[in-house]
Structures are given as C-alpha cells and as structure tokens.
Design an enzyme around this catalytic site. Structure first.
Site, mmCIF file in Angstrom:
data_model
loop_
_atom_site.group_PDB
_atom_site.id
_atom_site.type_symbol
_atom_site.label_atom_id
_atom_site.label_comp_id
_atom_site.label_asym_id
_atom_site.label_seq_id
_atom_site.Cartn_x
_atom_site.Cartn_y
_atom_site.Cartn_z
ATOM 1 N N GLY A 198 -79.123 -38.798 -10.180
ATOM 2 C CA GLY A 198 -79.991 -37.712 -10.657
ATOM 3 C C GLY A 198 -80.464 -36.815 -9.521
ATOM 4 O O GLY A 198 -80.784 -35.649 -9.748
ATOM 5 N N CYS B 73 -91.496 -36.031 2.110
ATOM 6 C CA CYS B 73 -90.075 -35.706 2.272
ATOM 7 C C CYS B 73 -89.867 -34.605 3.315
ATOM 8 O O CYS B 73 -88.881 -34.610 4.048
ATOM 9 C CB CYS B 73 -89.468 -35.283 0.943
ATOM 10 S SG CYS B 73 -90.354 -33.943 0.134
ATOM 11 N N CYS B 74 -90.820 -33.644 3.390
ATOM 12 C CA CYS B 74 -90.575 -32.462 4.220
ATOM 13 C C CYS B 74 -90.654 -32.723 5.726
ATOM 14 O O CYS B 74 -89.795 -32.227 6.468
ATOM 15 C CB CYS B 74 -91.532 -31.333 3.844
ATOM 16 S SG CYS B 74 -91.377 -30.766 2.133
ATOM 17 N N GLU C 1 -90.577 -28.370 -9.246
ATOM 18 C CA GLU C 1 -90.240 -28.184 -7.825
ATOM 19 C C GLU C 1 -88.974 -27.345 -7.705
ATOM 20 O O GLU C 1 -88.077 -27.644 -6.917
ATOM 21 C CB GLU C 1 -90.031 -29.525 -7.123
ATOM 22 C CG GLU C 1 -91.264 -30.402 -7.132
ATOM 23 C CD GLU C 1 -91.100 -31.650 -6.287
ATOM 24 O OE1 GLU C 1 -91.802 -31.751 -5.281
ATOM 25 O OE2 GLU C 1 -90.272 -32.504 -6.620
HETATM 26 ZN ZN LIG Z 1 -89.882 -31.903 0.897
#
Ligand SMILES: [Zn+2]
Length: 642
Positions: free
Chosen positions: A195, A406-407, A322
């Site tokens: 996914g 995550c960034c 997002e």
């Molecule tokens: Zn991110």
C-alpha cells in the site's frame, strides 16, 4: 556521435562523489549533528527495544488509529523499521563523508540487532516478529511491511557502498530472497503489492548493487501487478474477515492502486506514495527499455508539474490524505507540502533522467531539492519542518522532532547523498544534472575519469568543470542549461560552444576526446526574476514570487516591516541589489524598493472610499529554504503586486 537519448543513465555510487561548497556544508551539518539526533530519537521512541530480540518484547507505545466504522489496523509504530532504516542510511553516508568510529560502532550494533531478529526463512520485520507474530503478509494495504523492507534494503545498499561491510547487505539479500519466493506470478505465490510504494525502487537499487537481474524482475512484477482487478486489497480484507469498505482512506486512489499503472493519467492520493511509485516505474522503464511506461509517466509528470506543484517544488497541499486534491488548488498558508514529498519528487525526477538528459525533469529536481525539500532542515541540522507552507502568520516553526518522524531522516539521507543525483552515468556518456562544488570519479569509456566542479553555485552561476584522466578518453559530456537562465554560455578550453547546434532537450552535449586538465566553463547569469502564477491558482492571483537562479525567495518578519501582506511589489527588479548575509552562511539576499500600505493618516474610520497611503520601503528577500532559522515571525513567498 553518441545519441545520448538511447542510453541508460544510472546514478553514481556514494563514494564516487565528494561534496564540497554549498552541499558539502550541509552534508557536514548532517554528519556532525543530524544523524546523532536521528539515532537518539529512535532510541528514545523505543524503536530498538522492538527490534532487538535479546530484550523483552516491549509494550505497544502508539495506539492503533481508530475511526468510526473503519478497520483499526494501523499504528505508526508498525513502520518504525523504516524510520530506523532511513536514519541508518543517513548515518552510512555521514560515515563515508567523515569517518566516525563511534557512529559506525553504533550502526554495527543496530545491524547486529536486525541480523539477530531475522527469522530462519529470511523474514525481517520487527513489528510482525515481535508485536503481532503470525500476522505477516495479511494486510499489505495498510501495514507498510514491504515499505519497511524497501527502506532497510536502501539502507543496506548505502552501508555497503559507504563502508564496504557486507553484513547488513547479506541480511537484506536473504529478506529480498524470501520476498521473491513469496511474491510473483506463480500459482503458489502472492500477487500482492505494498500500500505504500518503496520496495520497487529499493529492489532496483539492490539489483544494481548485486548485479542480480531477479531483483529487477521482482520490482517490475510489483509495478505490473498493481491495481489489477479483482483488487488485491479487497480480496485480502475479505481473507482476514474484514469488509473492503472498512478501508480508512476510502479509495484505492490513496495508494495509486485504483488502476493498473499503465492506465493512470492523473496524480492522485498520498503524495509520497505516488512519487515512490513513479520512481519505480521510471527505474523499470530504464532497466527494461519498457516503452509502455513512457506515456503514462509523461502524462503523470505533466499533471503534477503543470497543475499540482508549488513554485518551491512542494507537492500535496492536503493534510487529510497527506496528498493531492484538485488541480490548481495550491493554498499557501495551509500548504501541507510534506518535506518527504518534495524529496520524493526530486527522486522521481532523477529517475526520469535514466533514459537520457532532459531539462524538463532536471529543472524540477533542482527546484524541489533546493527549495521545498531543503527547507525541511535547519542550517545547524538540528530542527525540522514536516509541513512546508509558503506563507506563515508567525506560528509555524521548526520542530525538534515530530510525532511521525519520517521527514528528518529523509532530508538527512537526501542531503548527504545529493552527489548521486548530480550526475547520470552511461557506458561512454556522462550527464551533469545539478551544479555545486564537488569532485567526482566515474568509469567512462573503459577508464577512470574525474570531474571537479569549482563553483559558488547556487549563489553564483559560474561553474568550471575540470577533467582528470590518466589517458585521453572519448565520452559525451552533457551539461544542463537550466530553464531559469535566459542567456547561458559554455566554453571548452576558452573556446565558445555554439549552443544552438550542440544542445538538445535543454542540455549541451560535448562529445570529444578529453585529456587531463581540459576544462569546461559554464556561465549561467542569475537575474532576479519575478514569477507570476497561472490565474487558475486562486491563492496566487495578483501576486509575484521572486526567484534568483534556482532559488525561490521569501520575505521574513525579521528583515521587514509587518504585516507582510501590506507589501506591494511594483517592478524595479533591475534595480534589485544582492548582498551576502553572513548570519545565514553567506546566503545571497535580494534588496529591492517595495510599496507598503500604511495606516498612517488613515484616521479612525474602519472603512473609507480612499485607498490607504503607500510608503516606499526597502524589501529584503531571503532564500525560502532558509526561513525560520533566525527570529521567528511572519513569512511570505507570494507578494501582492501593483
Ligand atoms: Zn515525512
């Protein structure tokens, strides 16, 4: 003459490019500061307790996301492996840049944890081995399993390139081999896919690193099988006794699996997922000469860059998915524009260059890296943006960390590996896509060739490339002529190159025998340019954004009178002065007279028939990627224009 449009261009390896200058400074900040923060935060979050099988199984720290009537299947804790993997990938590049035995020992310790975690058959996912054992491969739609595998594979390739150590790579090869046995077209195999795309591009990297065709074949399988009917995610939901309608994001557009990829023409859904899918598609197109992917990729590229991209290369305006919404819907203050999404766009753009140099892609790659992505990292490398709006009333500030981390590792790995995006290497051809001081070595025409870029870019547009080679070698050198530059010039050994005859797709190609000490000089004059937006973008109507070279500029409260929305641009950019800002590491600022609506002399009436008085003040503009590195306050990219 080499026809460079018929070649396969691949990125150089990490050790091939030594960053200097602009990117070197940023890579140093990541190596000395960011990667340590990343690993510390992973430890504080409890990620290593989940991975390390010698420790007791930890409690679940982050709850499942719950929504009325929907299947509660996801907690961000499920994809902790990917956060750790991206931190490890950044650490690998950092160690290569700056030997750091303590950091390397720390990475080796984490690699040992993954090796100990790995099941006999090769399976290696901390969530499913420790937190939900026995449930693996039951929810590819939501649970990021192959996504985590992809990031671990990328990290393992990076660590192998950076240190020469094989242990991590061997662990991930065993995992990839298991995935290859489980997934495929065979009757006893799963015809599923993730996914959250990522495994596709990672398998391409693994195939290139190991020379194993079967990893490329598996990447192609995941691309080819995506979105086929009956829909894998619906069948999978039924198999676990859930209704397909319980999907929390409602539509398979969210994961770009609503249609087979070759039938997709519109960029939809979650922005990072979309970009990683297109990365995989472009890689497959390059490796397999797959022309059936060319048209969909070009249509998707047009849809994104002509209708859905911020001037900064930021993408995905919406928070709820997002990702993407309607064409031309690009609000500035509420822009989500996740740092990861701009990075992922740059990744996709770089892969669109696999089949030959083309400025259409490289210009966007540069815009995204230098503006919408780099804004995600502070100058010191210790604070981060997740969302990257183009306007702020003063309340948007850099995070020390983020609930969904995550960034930070993504921008850290992008900055430290930027050298691999600067060049494309084919058998006897080299393309220079990005400019910036560095020294790089390549195998070209059967021998080693070095290129040294001497430049102050992106602050100045003069670039000198010096060639080093033991014996004279023939190869085609293609240099990007950026679209933002109206009057580029190129000379070889002082002799001007006729750009009208030597350039194609925005690159000038010089195909000749090169000798040691040959040099090429590019002059890319950087004028202050006032950009206007397509009138269909409501948020930018009547407004102007200033750029200089590849950089988008903004106004910040710390340099200017507020409110910034009372500032009026009125041309006069030919009188703009540029100056170095020492407090921002020598960044080039733009100073230009601007109008400013004032309430002086307005009186007490709230409304009047006459317009407010306009004063002339000095407007100071700084590169967008540097905003919120000094005193906090308002920020604005698109300025009202008379
Ligand atoms: Zn991110």
């Amino acid at each position: 003459m080499t026809d460079v449009s018929q070649l396969q261009f691949r990125p150089p390896a990490i050790p091939d490019v030594e960053l200097r200058g602009f990117w070197g400074e940023r890579a140093d900040a990541v190596a000395s500061t960011t990667v340590h923060i990343l690993l510390d935060r992973c430890a504080e979050a409890g990620m290593f307790e989940q991975i390390d099988p010698t420790r007791p199984v930890p409690r679940q720290r982050l709850p499942f996301h719950r929504k009325e009537g929907k299947e509660p299947t996801v907690t961000t804790q499920m994809f902790w492996d990917s956060d750790v993997a991206k931190a490890l990938e950044a650490a690998a590049y950092a160690i290569h840049r700056k030997p750091d035995p303590a950091l390397e020992a720390r990475v080796d310790e984490i690699v040992d944890m993954f090796a100990a975690l790995q099941r006999e058959d090769g399976y290696c996912n901390s969530w499913y081995l420790r937190m939900q054992p026995g449930r693996e491969w039951t929810n590819l739609r939501d649970c990021h399993e192959l996504y985590c595998a992809g990031h671990l594979i990328e990290a393992a390739v990076a660590y192998h390139q950076a240190t020469g150590k094989r242990k991590f790579l061997d662990v991930m090869i065993r995992y990839a081999d298991l995935i290859e046995r489980r997934f495929g077209p065979g009757a006893d195999q799963m015809q599923g896919y993730c996914g959250h795309e990522e495994i596709e591009l990672a398998l391409i990297k693994l195939g290139r690193e190991t020379g194993e065709q079967r990893y490329l074949d598996l990447a192609k399988f995941f691309i080819d099988v995506r979105g086929r009917k009956p829909h894998y995610f619906d069948l999978e939901a039924e198999r676990r006794g859930a209704s397909p309608d319980g999907f929390v994001h409602g539509t398979h557009e969210y994961s770009q699996s609503h249609l087979p990829v070759r039938e997709q023409t519109r960029v939809v859904g979650h922005a990072v997922r979309a970009m990683y899918l297109y990365c995989g598609m472009a890689d497959v197109a390059t490796e397999f000469h797959d022309n059936s992917l060319t048209e969909p990729l070009e249509m998707l590229w047009s849809d994104l860059t002509e209708r859905q991209m911020y001037v900064t290369g930021g993408i995905g305006p919406e928070e709820h998915n997002e990702g993407f919404s309607d064409p031309y819907h690009l609000p500035n203050e509420t822009a989500y524009a996740e740092t990861c999404a701009a990075i992922a766009l740059a990744f996709w753009a770089s892969r669109m260059l696999g089949r030959g140099p083309n400025r259409v892609y490289a210009d966007v790659m540069e815009t995204a890296f230098l503006n919408g992505a780099l804004s995600g990292l502070s100058v010191e490398g210790d604070r981060f943006f997740y969302e990257n709006p183009l306007e702020s009333g003063g309340c948007h500030h850099r995070w020390e960390w983020h609930r969904c981390p995550c960034c930070p590792p993504n921008i850290a790995r992008a900055v430290t590996s930027i050298g691999t995006y600067m060049y494309g290497v084919a058998d006897d051809a080299l393309a220079v896509h990005l400019y910036g001081a560095n020294r790089a070595t390549f195998t070209l025409g059967g021998g080693r060739v070095s290129i040294e870029q001497e430049t102050e870019y992106p602050w100045d547009g003069r670039v000198v490339l010096k060639i080093g080679t033991e014996t004279p070698r023939r190869f085609a050198l293609s240099l990007r002529l950026p679209g933002w530059c109206a009057n580029p010039s190129v000379s070889v050994g002082g002799e001007a190159v006729d750009l009208s005859s030597a350039s194609r797709s925005g690159y000038v190609t010089i195909d000749r025998e090169w000798s040691h000490g040959d040099s090429v000089t590019l002059d890319l004059p950087m004028a202050v340019t006032a950009l206007r937006a397509d009138p269909r973008i409501r948020a930018d109507r009547g407004r102007t954004a200033l750029t200089r070279g590849p950089l988008v500029y903004c106004m910040e409260e710390t340099d200017n009178d507020t409110p910034l929305d009372t500032i009026l641009l009125d041309g006069g950019f030919e009188r703009a002065e540029i100056s170095k800002m020492e407090e921002l590491g020598g960044a080039v600022a733009i100073r230009v007279p601007v109008g400013k609506e004032t309430h002086k002399g307005w009186g007490r009436a709230l409304y009047k028939a006459a317009p407010p008085r306009v004063e002339t003040v000095l407007g100071i503009f700084v590169p967008y990627f540097l905003w919120d590195n000094r005193d906090p306050g308002e920020m604005l990219v698109w300025i009202r224009t008379r």
